[in-house]
Scaffold this active site. Structure first.
Site, short mmCIF file in Angstrom:
data_model
loop_
_atom_site.label_atom_id
_atom_site.label_comp_id
_atom_site.label_asym_id
_atom_site.label_seq_id
_atom_site.Cartn_x
_atom_site.Cartn_y
_atom_site.Cartn_z
N ARG A 284 2.31 13.06 15.68
CA ARG A 284 2.72 11.60 15.63
C ARG A 284 1.75 10.95 14.80
NH1 ARG A 284 6.12 14.28 16.85
NH2 ARG A 284 7.54 14.54 18.77
N SER B 185 10.07 6.97 23.16
CA SER B 185 9.01 7.84 24.04
C SER B 185 7.90 6.99 24.25
CB SER B 185 8.79 9.24 23.55
OG SER B 185 7.67 9.88 24.19
N GLU C 116 2.27 6.31 22.38
CA GLU C 116 2.55 6.93 20.97
C GLU C 116 3.32 5.64 20.55
OE1 GLU C 116 6.82 9.25 19.83
OE2 GLU C 116 5.40 10.20 21.29
#
Length: 304
Positions: A175, A225, A295
């Site tokens: 990520r 998420s 995230e």
């Protein structure tokens, strides 16, 4: 911005869709976010360059918002120009390569690849967001990620110049990409895929979409998420073990369908999201000893 500069803006940027003091919660997946001073929707690169040139000339900050899917905009909003790439959404296929502008919808891009019987993009079939954001975050799911298929990306520097970055220079990680360090903005990306069977590709995309519908709280606004996967663990499992499913602050709660998501169930605010994220991090740390790392990106100003 003074009256004279406002007049200059209207003159220099005539013909460009610019909205003043526009609430960003109208455009975010979370349905939270304060106003942008100037929200701009360029129709092409020429209009984009005009906006950036004007902003840099007058020392006005500017940023690109993308699809605002894995993002929380604070309640105080964002100063300066916020640029939306919705209209910069072209997708082209050349042999086994797909090239897409940064504002192209990620799901739409996977459908174009499928239509041309090109495999490799199936993992992204249900990921909301834009191509630009996907490259910036190295979006991924079900074993696939952007790093596996990217050839190169054209990016816009803060000075308003364009350069091309090869995939090998993106410094992709989980990520993350080098763009998070440089602040450069993707304006288009090229992906290398492989020839495949149309029906098999379509079946795999449908299968992954079905899994998402079963596991993710798609019925509520959310930022996707919330936490990165901790080494050796799953964030959602750690949150469940801390008995935080359904835990709520203000109008935002930890999803009871997937504990790795936080959903806006009752006119929540960005502050509700931030407070809930901080509370979950603290309680998971207390319960398991693991420190969760967000995230989701959090940007903008807090309310005074």
């Amino acid at each position: 911005m003074g009256i004279n500069m406002l007049d200059e803006l209207k003159e220099d940027l005539v013909g460009i869709d610019i909205r003043f003091d526009e609430p960003l919660k109208r455009y975010t997946y979370t349905k939270v976010g304060g106003p942008a001073d100037y929200l701009a929707f360029p129709r092409n690169r020429y209009e984009l360059f005009r906006i950036v040139k004007f902003a840099n000339k007058h020392n006005i900050p500017w940023m690109v918002l993308g699809n605002a899917s894995n993002l929380i905009v604070r309640d105080g909003g964002i100063r300066g120009f916020v640029i939306m790439f919705d209209k910069l959404n072209g997708i082209a296929v050349n042999g086994y390569q797909v090239e897409a502008e940064a504002g192209a919808n990620l799901i739409a891009t996977t459908k174009v690849a499928c239509f041309h019987s090109l495999t490799g993009f199936e993992f992204a079939a249900g990921i909301p967001g834009s191509i630009g954001g996907a490259v910036f975050m190295n979006a991924g799911a079900y074993g696939g990620e952007i790093a596996h298929i990217l050839v190169s990306a054209q990016v816009l520097t803060k000075d308003g110049d364009i350069r091309t970055i090869d995939a090998r220079d993106m410094r992709f990680g989980y990520r993350r990409s080098v763009l998070q360090e440089t602040g450069e903005v993707v304006i288009s990306a090229k992906f290398n895929l492989k020839p495949g069977d149309y029906e098999q590709i379509k079946h795999e995309m449908n299968r992954l979409n079905h899994l998402r519908e079963l596991k993710q709280p798609l019925e509520y606004p959310s930022c996707g998420s919330v936490f990165k996967r901790p080494p050796g663990h799953f964030a959602g499992q750690l949150i469940m073990e801390a008995n935080l499913e359904g835990h709520r602050i203000g109008g935002v709660e930890v999803s009871t369908k997937h504990a790795g998501f936080m959903v806006n169930v009752d006119q929540g605010t960005a502050k509700d999201y931030e407070d809930l994220i901080a509370d979950v991090i603290a309680k998971v740390k207390e319960n398991s000893g693991v420190t969760l790392e967000p995230e989701v990106r959090i940007i903008g100003d807090k309310l005074n």
